[in-house]
Design a protein around this motif. Structure first.
Motif, PDB file in Angstrom:
ATOM      1  N   VAL A  94      14.816  -6.701  59.314  1.00 57.29           N
ATOM      2  CA  VAL A  94      14.118  -7.002  58.058  1.00 57.29           C
ATOM      3  C   VAL A  94      12.668  -7.396  58.340  1.00 57.29           C
ATOM      4  N   VAL A  95      12.465  -8.243  59.346  1.00 55.64           N
ATOM      5  CA  VAL A  95      11.095  -8.671  59.668  1.00 55.64           C
ATOM      6  C   VAL A  95      10.255  -7.475  60.125  1.00 55.64           C
ATOM      7  N   LEU A  96      10.829  -6.625  60.972  1.00 50.67           N
ATOM      8  CA  LEU A  96      10.088  -5.446  61.445  1.00 50.67           C
ATOM      9  C   LEU A  96       9.720  -4.540  60.279  1.00 50.67           C
ATOM     10  N   LEU A  97      10.647  -4.369  59.341  1.00 47.19           N
ATOM     11  CA  LEU A  97      10.349  -3.540  58.169  1.00 47.19           C
ATOM     12  C   LEU A  97       9.201  -4.138  57.359  1.00 47.19           C
ATOM     13  N   LEU A  98       9.242  -5.442  57.116  1.00 48.40           N
ATOM     14  CA  LEU A  98       8.221  -6.073  56.278  1.00 48.40           C
ATOM     15  C   LEU A  98       6.840  -5.997  56.918  1.00 48.40           C
ATOM     16  N   ILE A  99       6.753  -6.269  58.212  1.00 51.45           N
ATOM     17  CA  ILE A  99       5.429  -6.299  58.842  1.00 51.45           C
ATOM     18  C   ILE A  99       4.903  -4.900  59.139  1.00 51.45           C
ATOM     19  N   SER A 100       5.754  -3.881  58.973  1.00 51.34           N
ATOM     20  CA  SER A 100       5.320  -2.498  59.202  1.00 51.34           C
ATOM     21  C   SER A 100       4.885  -1.810  57.912  1.00 51.34           C
ATOM     22  N   GLY A 105       1.732  -5.258  55.131  1.00 55.95           N
ATOM     23  CA  GLY A 105       2.317  -5.684  56.401  1.00 55.95           C
ATOM     24  C   GLY A 105       1.597  -6.863  57.026  1.00 55.95           C
ATOM     25  N   GLY A 106       0.267  -6.873  56.965  1.00 52.19           N
ATOM     26  CA  GLY A 106      -0.487  -7.975  57.541  1.00 52.19           C
ATOM     27  C   GLY A 106      -0.227  -9.290  56.828  1.00 52.19           C
ATOM     28  N   ALA A 107      -0.132  -9.251  55.490  1.00 58.87           N
ATOM     29  CA  ALA A 107       0.164 -10.468  54.731  1.00 58.87           C
ATOM     30  C   ALA A 107       1.558 -10.989  55.057  1.00 58.87           C
ATOM     31  N   PHE A 108       2.549 -10.081  55.164  1.00 60.52           N
ATOM     32  CA  PHE A 108       3.893 -10.502  55.541  1.00 60.52           C
ATOM     33  C   PHE A 108       3.897 -11.096  56.947  1.00 60.52           C
ATOM     34  N   ALA A 109       3.153 -10.492  57.862  1.00 64.18           N
ATOM     35  CA  ALA A 109       3.113 -11.000  59.236  1.00 64.18           C
ATOM     36  C   ALA A 109       2.562 -12.419  59.268  1.00 64.18           C
ATOM     37  N   LEU A 110       1.486 -12.667  58.520  1.00 63.24           N
ATOM     38  CA  LEU A 110       0.894 -14.006  58.498  1.00 63.24           C
ATOM     39  C   LEU A 110       1.854 -15.013  57.864  1.00 63.24           C
ATOM     40  N   LEU A 185       3.923 -15.626  70.238  1.00 62.82           N
ATOM     41  CA  LEU A 185       2.954 -15.025  71.145  1.00 62.82           C
ATOM     42  C   LEU A 185       3.545 -13.811  71.856  1.00 62.82           C
ATOM     43  N   ALA A 186       4.764 -13.957  72.357  1.00 58.40           N
ATOM     44  CA  ALA A 186       5.353 -12.913  73.198  1.00 58.40           C
ATOM     45  C   ALA A 186       5.779 -11.692  72.402  1.00 58.40           C
ATOM     46  N   ALA A 187       6.350 -11.906  71.207  1.00 56.67           N
ATOM     47  CA  ALA A 187       6.976 -10.786  70.500  1.00 56.67           C
ATOM     48  C   ALA A 187       6.669 -10.772  69.022  1.00 56.67           C
ATOM     49  N   GLY A 188       5.646 -11.468  68.580  1.00 54.67           N
ATOM     50  CA  GLY A 188       5.233 -11.424  67.192  1.00 54.67           C
ATOM     51  C   GLY A 188       6.262 -12.020  66.247  1.00 54.67           C
ATOM     52  N   PRO A 189       6.122 -11.777  64.947  1.00 55.30           N
ATOM     53  CA  PRO A 189       7.077 -12.328  63.982  1.00 55.30           C
ATOM     54  C   PRO A 189       8.517 -11.884  64.221  1.00 55.30           C
TER      55      PRO A 189
END
Length: 351
Positions: A94-100, A105-110, A185-189
């Protein structure tokens, strides 16, 4: 091609989106939002609450599969491990889908990076509990502390409440901040929220009592594994913070001393958990007070070793020392957290 792959530091397929290797600014921005604003207060539930609900719905199927009798423990362990694996896989997907997503995607990542860090929330809750412990009637003070700890508080007096608050604040420096920060840091959201799924499983199921010993076995072991490196790095962060604060004594409200890494490691290894004792030991020495010792969880006494300088029982925890502990952790989140990020970026630049 990704900039990291161009530098030859790692194959492109190993770099998860929005990790420090892919977006250097995301983690510092999330840290600033967390420290300044705490948890995001929005109309929808916090992602950790959603993880908790998903896990709570899995308890009944896990117990049905486990059954009862002599064969129940291995079946419960297997069912608990499968439930945790499904939670982690679903969370990561789900997280990978949202940030992609394009544009959003950038807003979801933040948002996901910010909501996954809990140093601001820990500090705010710690200050609220400290005010209750110092100024509220004893039953209210116990009730306030019970929001932060799983141990039995009904018989605690105020000195024990203060010591217990110090324990949980220092232990959660790793659990609430440094481990999530490391995985961000290592693997993002994606990495951050897979870790949060495991951590939520451990906080809900990872108890050594009759109810949870077997269903929570996988969650407890996975949390131990994922926090192993961050717990030890948190000691480096606390040491660096103390070293920098000594250059400006006015910025150093804690009055203990640094005992050396060997002394910290020696005490931390005596704790039942492989990870909880590291930040606790470092904080105990730097604040000049004892932590851990015997505690009661769900009616069962657990004998933990005392952490901190010998003879520190003559310097009990008080409001000043607890405020200094909160400031130590705030500074360590900034100094240690950003230092780790810079090390990662430096390795990228020179690979």
């Amino acid at each position: 091609m990704n900039g990291l792959a161009a530098l030859g530091a790692a194959p492109h397929w190993l770099v998860l989106p929005w990790s420090v290797w892919d977006a250097w600014w995301l983690a510092p921005a999330a840290l600033a939002l967390d420290l300044l604003l705490g948890d995001p207060r929005l109309p929808w539930p916090h992602p950790v609450c959603l993880l908790g609900r998903c896990l709570a719905r899995r308890e009944a199927p896990v117990r049905r599969f486990g059954g009862s009798g002599a064969g129940a423990p291995p079946r419960l362990k297997l069912a608990g491990a499968c439930a945790l694996a499904l939670l982690c896989a679903g969370t990561g997907a789900v997280v990978l889908l949202l940030i992609s997503l394009p544009v959003a995607g950038g807003a979801f990542a933040l948002y996901l990076a910010w909501s996954g860090l809990a140093m601001g929330c820990l500090a705010r809750t710690g200050r609220e509990v400290l005010r209750a412990v110092e100024g509220a009637p004893l039953p209210e003070a116990r009730a306030a502390l019970s929001r932060l700890v799983s141990r039995e508080v009904s018989a605690m007096d105020r000195p024990t409440l203060r010591k217990t608050l110090a324990d949980t604040l220092s232990e959660n420096f790793t659990d609430a901040f440094f481990a999530p920060w490391f995985w961000l840091l290592a693997a993002g959201p994606v990495g951050l929220w897979v870790y949060k799924a495991v951590s939520t499983g451990d906080s809900m199921w990872g108890y050594l009592n009759e109810r949870w010993r077997w269903p929570g076995w996988a969650a407890a072991r996975a949390d131990d594994m994922l926090a192993l490196v961050p717990a030890r790095l948190s000691v480096l962060a606390l040491w660096l913070t103390d070293a920098l604060a000594r250059l400006r004594p006015a910025a150093r409200p804690w009055d203990g001393r640094w005992p050396g890494f060997r002394a910290v490691a020696g005490q931390a290894r005596g704790m039942p958990s492989p990870n909880s004792g590291w930040s606790m030991t470092a904080c105990a020495w730097l604040c000049g007070c004892r932590m851990a010792g015997p505690s009661v969880y769900f009616g069962t006494r657990v004998d933990k070793p005392w952490l901190g300088p010998p003879g520190a029982e003559s310097a009990p925890w008080d409001a000043r020392r607890l405020a200094a502990l909160l400031e130590l952790e705030r500074q360590a989140a900034v100094c240690g957290g950003l230092a780790l990020g810079l090390v990662c970026l430096g390795r990228r630049a020179f690979s």
